[in-house]
Design a protein around this motif. Structure first.
Motif, PDB file in Angstrom:
ATOM      1  N   ASP A 173      22.432  -1.527   1.311  1.00 56.22           N
ATOM      2  CA  ASP A 173      22.743  -2.230   0.066  1.00 56.22           C
ATOM      3  C   ASP A 173      21.899  -1.664  -1.071  1.00 56.22           C
ATOM      4  N   GLU A 174      22.513  -0.836  -1.919  1.00 54.99           N
ATOM      5  CA  GLU A 174      21.835  -0.209  -3.052  1.00 54.99           C
ATOM      6  C   GLU A 174      20.497   0.407  -2.614  1.00 54.99           C
ATOM      7  N   PRO A 175      20.501   1.328  -1.648  1.00 51.83           N
ATOM      8  CA  PRO A 175      19.243   1.810  -1.073  1.00 51.83           C
ATOM      9  C   PRO A 175      18.412   2.684  -2.003  1.00 51.83           C
ATOM     10  N   THR A 176      18.974   3.125  -3.132  1.00 54.55           N
ATOM     11  CA  THR A 176      18.203   3.992  -4.028  1.00 54.55           C
ATOM     12  C   THR A 176      17.902   3.332  -5.374  1.00 54.55           C
ATOM     13  N   THR A 177      18.230   2.048  -5.517  1.00 52.87           N
ATOM     14  CA  THR A 177      17.964   1.349  -6.770  1.00 52.87           C
ATOM     15  C   THR A 177      16.465   1.307  -7.039  1.00 52.87           C
ATOM     16  N   VAL A 202      14.528   9.784  -9.583  1.00 52.58           N
ATOM     17  CA  VAL A 202      15.630  10.668  -9.200  1.00 52.58           C
ATOM     18  C   VAL A 202      15.270  11.518  -7.985  1.00 52.58           C
ATOM     19  N   THR A 203      14.053  12.036  -7.948  1.00 52.87           N
ATOM     20  CA  THR A 203      13.643  12.879  -6.829  1.00 52.87           C
ATOM     21  C   THR A 203      13.631  12.094  -5.525  1.00 52.87           C
ATOM     22  N   THR A 204      13.085  10.866  -5.570  1.00 52.20           N
ATOM     23  CA  THR A 204      13.032  10.031  -4.364  1.00 52.20           C
ATOM     24  C   THR A 204      14.428   9.607  -3.945  1.00 52.20           C
ATOM     25  N   GLN A 205      15.297   9.301  -4.917  1.00 53.69           N
ATOM     26  CA  GLN A 205      16.690   8.974  -4.603  1.00 53.69           C
ATOM     27  C   GLN A 205      17.332  10.093  -3.797  1.00 53.69           C
ATOM     28  N   ALA A 206      17.140  11.324  -4.244  1.00 54.32           N
ATOM     29  CA  ALA A 206      17.751  12.472  -3.562  1.00 54.32           C
ATOM     30  C   ALA A 206      17.240  12.585  -2.130  1.00 54.32           C
ATOM     31  N   ARG A 207      15.957  12.335  -1.922  1.00 55.54           N
ATOM     32  CA  ARG A 207      15.384  12.419  -0.576  1.00 55.54           C
ATOM     33  C   ARG A 207      15.967  11.339   0.336  1.00 55.54           C
ATOM     34  N   ILE A 208      16.102  10.126  -0.189  1.00 57.51           N
ATOM     35  CA  ILE A 208      16.655   9.033   0.619  1.00 57.51           C
ATOM     36  C   ILE A 208      18.115   9.318   0.973  1.00 57.51           C
ATOM     37  N   LEU A 209      18.883   9.837   0.008  1.00 58.75           N
ATOM     38  CA  LEU A 209      20.285  10.154   0.271  1.00 58.75           C
ATOM     39  C   LEU A 209      20.415  11.262   1.309  1.00 58.75           C
ATOM     40  N   ARG A 210      19.547  12.265   1.226  1.00 59.19           N
ATOM     41  CA  ARG A 210      19.574  13.330   2.234  1.00 59.19           C
ATOM     42  C   ARG A 210      19.238  12.778   3.612  1.00 59.19           C
ATOM     43  N   GLU A 231       0.808  -1.210   0.000  1.00 51.38           N
ATOM     44  CA  GLU A 231       0.000   0.000   0.000  1.00 51.38           C
ATOM     45  C   GLU A 231       0.849   1.272   0.000  1.00 51.38           C
ATOM     46  N   LEU A 232       2.164   1.126   0.037  1.00 51.27           N
ATOM     47  CA  LEU A 232       3.070   2.264   0.060  1.00 51.27           C
ATOM     48  C   LEU A 232       3.847   2.372  -1.249  1.00 51.27           C
ATOM     49  N   SER A 233       4.313   3.568  -1.555  1.00 52.60           N
ATOM     50  CA  SER A 233       5.167   3.773  -2.724  1.00 52.60           C
ATOM     51  C   SER A 233       6.550   3.189  -2.462  1.00 52.60           C
ATOM     52  N   GLY A 234       7.353   3.088  -3.522  1.00 50.01           N
ATOM     53  CA  GLY A 234       8.706   2.559  -3.362  1.00 50.01           C
ATOM     54  C   GLY A 234       9.540   3.380  -2.398  1.00 50.01           C
ATOM     55  N   GLY A 235       9.417   4.697  -2.489  1.00 49.40           N
ATOM     56  CA  GLY A 235      10.168   5.556  -1.582  1.00 49.40           C
ATOM     57  C   GLY A 235       9.736   5.398  -0.136  1.00 49.40           C
TER      58      GLY A 235
END
Length: 334
Positions: free
Chosen positions: A189-193, A197-205, A164-168
């Motif tokens: 382990d590859e946490p942004t695969t 791009v927008t969600t990747q940036a949020r996870i990295l931050r 029920e949740l998005s990938g991010g």
């Protein structure tokens, strides 16, 4: 109340994890294959060490060795010193205690890692319950963790299921689960695969904030140099189960001292300092079960000479704090 961490953490900048000459041998058909060959690196308290390389380079195998998640039949040698305790010789029960409580793990695919028939609240709370937290306190603590990792309206989402949740959002749940035991180290382990791009940036931050604000050390596994450029303090470049290069992240990524690192950097325009156009990395990665003689990278290397085809290069210090396993490291240009 969160479960207590096992023992004090070293001071910032002190060695928290030391991997020394790690070897992993896996069954390969009728024979065996050395998939990790004398891999060494350090994770200091409060810092991020990045393991980078193409698929099959050994980065995930190195990370999973630390928490005892190797395939059945794997044989190991070397030393994995966790605050001076050797995890390679520790009992299975002790490894289970370390995993989750002292070392948190964020797996590559949260949808596969999360249980589809249990709510996210129950899954995040499992480590808390195993750590002895009173059941009546668990829900409040889970809500706190979900809020801490940026899950909006956690009171409404604590009882939903992963699908029920998005990938991010699922990745944030994985981070909350990793944080539940108040670990001193997180393996990501590859946490942004597979994230946009927008969600990747949020996870990295989020990961960088956890390190900077709370002093959580990280071992970050990725094939993406852009991820390393944003988060890592130290980078370990791996190829065919061996360390090709190691050193401070910015120096390694901007001024590589191994042809493989240079090829990776020039394959990503955002990281390359010399080229605005990506240069494709030629050839296929070496198979660690069947490495070529000499330097494993020589069939793809534009600098290869006769010596590279016969002599395995030793990882050596080529500049203060910079190590390269290339016979001609001093000649590599950025």
């Amino acid at each position: 109340m969160a479960p207590a961490a096992a023992g004090p953490a070293p001071a910032p900048g002190a060695p928290l994890l030391q991997v020394e000459d790690l070897e992993v041998v896996l069954p390969a058909g009728a024979g065996t294959g050395t998939v990790l060959d004398r891999v060494s690196f350090v994770v200091d308290a409060g810092s991020t060490t990045g393991l980078i390389g193409e698929s099959g380079s050994g980065k995930t195998m190195s990370a999973m060795s630390i928490v005892g998640l190797l395939p059945p039949g794997a044989e190991t040698a070397g030393r994995i010193a966790w605050k001076s305790e050797d995890l390679l010789t520790a009992a299975a029960r002790r490894i289970r205690q370390v995993r989750g409580r002292e070392i948190g793990v964020i797996f590559q695919d949260p949808l596969a890692a999360l249980n589809p028939i249990e709510t996210i609240g129950k899954q995040v709370g499992e480590i808390l319950r195993r750590g002895g937290m009173p059941r009546q306190q668990v829900r409040a603590r889970v809500l706190e963790l979900l809020d801490r990792v940026g899950i909006p309206e956690p009171e409404q989402r604590i009882d939903v299921y992963p699908h029920e949740l998005s990938g991010g959002m699922r990745q944030r749940v994985m981070i909350a689960t990793a944080l539940a035991g108040e670990p001193q180290l997180i393996i990501a382990d590859e946490p942004t695969t597979a994230l946009d791009v927008t969600t990747q940036a949020r996870i990295l931050r989020l990961l960088a904030d956890l390190r900077d604000r709370e002093g959580v050390a990280m071992l970050l596994v990725s094939h993406d140099l852009r991820v390393m450029a944003h988060v890592a303090d130290v980078v370990v470049v791996m190829y065919a189960g061996r360390v090709a290069e190691r050193g401070p992240a910015r120096e390694v990524l901007e001024h590589p001292r191994h042809p493989y690192t240079r090829a990776l950097a020039h394959n990503v325009p955002a990281v390359s300092t010399k080229s605005a156009i990506a240069e494709p990395l030629q050839g296929a990665p070496a198979n660690p079960f069947d490495r070529p003689a000499g330097c494993a990278f020589h069939p793809r290397c534009p600098m290869a000479q006769d010596r590279c085809r016969t002599d395995v290069p030793v990882l050596r210090e080529v500049e203060p704090g910079r190590f390269s396993a290339c016979h001609f490291a001093e000649r590599v240009e950025s």
